[in-house]
Design an enzyme around this catalytic site. Structure first.
Site, mmCIF file in Angstrom:
data_model
loop_
_atom_site.group_PDB
_atom_site.id
_atom_site.type_symbol
_atom_site.label_atom_id
_atom_site.label_comp_id
_atom_site.label_asym_id
_atom_site.label_seq_id
_atom_site.Cartn_x
_atom_site.Cartn_y
_atom_site.Cartn_z
ATOM 1 N N LYS A 27 48.400 42.774 33.571
ATOM 2 C CA LYS A 27 49.740 42.225 33.802
ATOM 3 C C LYS A 27 50.173 41.308 32.660
ATOM 4 O O LYS A 27 51.277 41.430 32.144
ATOM 5 C CB LYS A 27 49.780 41.395 35.103
ATOM 6 C CG LYS A 27 49.404 42.150 36.344
ATOM 7 C CD LYS A 27 49.448 41.244 37.576
ATOM 8 C CE LYS A 27 48.464 40.085 37.546
ATOM 9 N NZ LYS A 27 47.042 40.464 37.568
ATOM 10 N N ARG B 66 52.207 36.316 44.926
ATOM 11 C CA ARG B 66 50.870 36.811 45.236
ATOM 12 C C ARG B 66 50.643 36.876 46.734
ATOM 13 O O ARG B 66 49.574 37.287 47.167
ATOM 14 C CB ARG B 66 49.834 35.870 44.630
ATOM 15 C CG ARG B 66 49.218 36.372 43.342
ATOM 16 C CD ARG B 66 48.172 35.346 42.930
ATOM 17 N NE ARG B 66 47.178 35.885 42.067
ATOM 18 C CZ ARG B 66 47.231 35.830 40.741
ATOM 19 N NH1 ARG B 66 48.262 35.305 40.133
ATOM 20 N NH2 ARG B 66 46.227 36.302 40.021
ATOM 21 N N ARG C 231 37.112 39.833 28.857
ATOM 22 C CA ARG C 231 38.329 39.086 28.492
ATOM 23 C C ARG C 231 37.944 37.779 27.804
ATOM 24 O O ARG C 231 37.046 37.090 28.230
ATOM 25 C CB ARG C 231 39.161 38.792 29.744
ATOM 26 C CG ARG C 231 40.322 37.833 29.458
ATOM 27 C CD ARG C 231 41.457 37.953 30.439
ATOM 28 N NE ARG C 231 41.096 37.561 31.787
ATOM 29 C CZ ARG C 231 41.944 37.673 32.830
ATOM 30 N NH1 ARG C 231 43.164 38.154 32.657
ATOM 31 N NH2 ARG C 231 41.553 37.313 34.024
ATOM 32 N N ARG D 168 37.035 32.569 30.558
ATOM 33 C CA ARG D 168 37.568 31.723 31.636
ATOM 34 C C ARG D 168 36.523 31.523 32.726
ATOM 35 O O ARG D 168 35.822 32.460 33.075
ATOM 36 C CB ARG D 168 38.814 32.386 32.236
ATOM 37 C CG ARG D 168 40.103 31.949 31.573
ATOM 38 C CD ARG D 168 41.281 32.814 31.950
ATOM 39 N NE ARG D 168 41.437 33.055 33.378
ATOM 40 C CZ ARG D 168 42.410 33.801 33.903
ATOM 41 N NH1 ARG D 168 43.312 34.370 33.107
ATOM 42 N NH2 ARG D 168 42.489 33.987 35.193
ATOM 43 N N ARG E 211 37.889 37.240 43.775
ATOM 44 C CA ARG E 211 39.305 37.404 43.423
ATOM 45 C C ARG E 211 39.795 38.788 43.826
ATOM 46 O O ARG E 211 40.946 38.949 44.223
ATOM 47 C CB ARG E 211 39.504 37.162 41.927
ATOM 48 C CG ARG E 211 39.334 35.685 41.591
ATOM 49 C CD ARG E 211 39.200 35.465 40.118
ATOM 50 N NE ARG E 211 40.432 35.763 39.409
ATOM 51 C CZ ARG E 211 40.491 35.952 38.105
ATOM 52 N NH1 ARG E 211 39.401 35.904 37.376
ATOM 53 N NH2 ARG E 211 41.652 36.200 37.536
#
Ligand code: ADP
Ligand code: ADP
Ligand code: ZN
Length: 214
Positions: free
Chosen positions: A13, A88, A127, A160, A171
């Site tokens: 996204k 969300r 990531r 992260r 998540r």
């Protein structure tokens, strides 16, 4: 043009929203980035948000909705925006709809970047994020020119806290329970478009541009 991006954590996204923002000259608004900026600045909001984010839970709507409404009320949003990571939950979507309809406005597009769970862990563990400018990289699919260093600002890249595999599983569960229902919600609103997010980034972007119109 008012757009929301939907998709699992790590679906791409943010990557796509940044490009769309650039092409259509509208602000890219990421609630995750706003929370991370608050954590870095040590604000009260940041302290509260961090306790949820580190567990892979959603920050409560009571802390999220007003923040987003303030942001879209700013002058740079008058010709539209792309929301990345908001809404969300169904209540967030309802709050947004109400705030817009009070002004005689509505969303134009909800773009669902579809990536199955099997692909997500590899996306997230690879990531790398720039803590200074917010740029996103991937060690295999979108590597920076110099390993571990941000191309844009030279800062050292980080993994992260919430991208560690144990948090990613949480998540994903939260996504399926609380966020995926938005796909039905925006289907009923007649604005949902789905793109295959497993394709390479350029192809995903081209598919989104076809939906939004050049
Ligand atoms: P990703 O793009 O990988 O899903 P984000 O940066 O969008 O991650 O979000 C990171 C975390 O910030 C989420 O796991 C959640 O804790 C919090 N967050 C971001 N946006 C929202 C929102 N709209 N509602 C509740 N929590 C949010
Ligand atoms: P989200 O905002 O949905 O959490 P990101 O845009 O941050 O997702 O992307 C998650 C990770 O996957 C990043 O490391 C990014 O570079 C990488 N990525 C994004 N899109 C693709 C793609 N189409 N193919 C492979 N990797 C991708
Ligand atoms: Zn940077």
């Amino acid at each position: 043009m008012k757009i929301v991006m939907l998709g699992a954590p790590g679906a791409g996204k943010g990557t796509q929203a940044e490009r769309i923002a650039d092409k259509y000259q509208i602000p890219h608004i990421s609630t995750g980035d706003i929370f991370r900026a608050n954590i870095k600045a040590g604000t009260e909001l940041g302290k509260k948000a961090k306790s949820y984010m580190d567990q892979g839970l959603l920050v409560p709507d009571s802390l999220t909705v007003d923040l987003l409404m303030d942001r879209i009320g700013q002058a740079d949003c008058k010709d539209g925006y792309i929301l990345d990571g908001f809404p969300r939950t169904i209540p967030q979507a309802e709050s947004l709809k109400k705030a817009l309809s009070d002004k005689g406005e509505a969303l134009d597009f909800a773009v669902n970047v579809d990536v199955p769970d099997e692909n997500i862990v590899a996306r997230m563990s690879g990531r790398r994020a720039c803590p200074k400018c917010g740029a996103t990289y991937h060690i295999a699919y979108a590597a920076p020119k110099k390993e571990g260093v941000c191309d844009k600002c030279g800062a050292e890249l980080i993994l992260r806290d919430d991208d560690k595999p144990e948090t990613v599983a949480n998540r994903l569960k939260v996504y399926h329970d609380q966020t995926q229902p938005l796909i039905d919600y925006y289907t009923k609103e007649n604005i949902l478009h789905t793109v295959d997010g497993t394709q390479d980034m350029e192809k995903v972007f081209a598919d989104i541009v076809k939906i939004l119109g050049a």
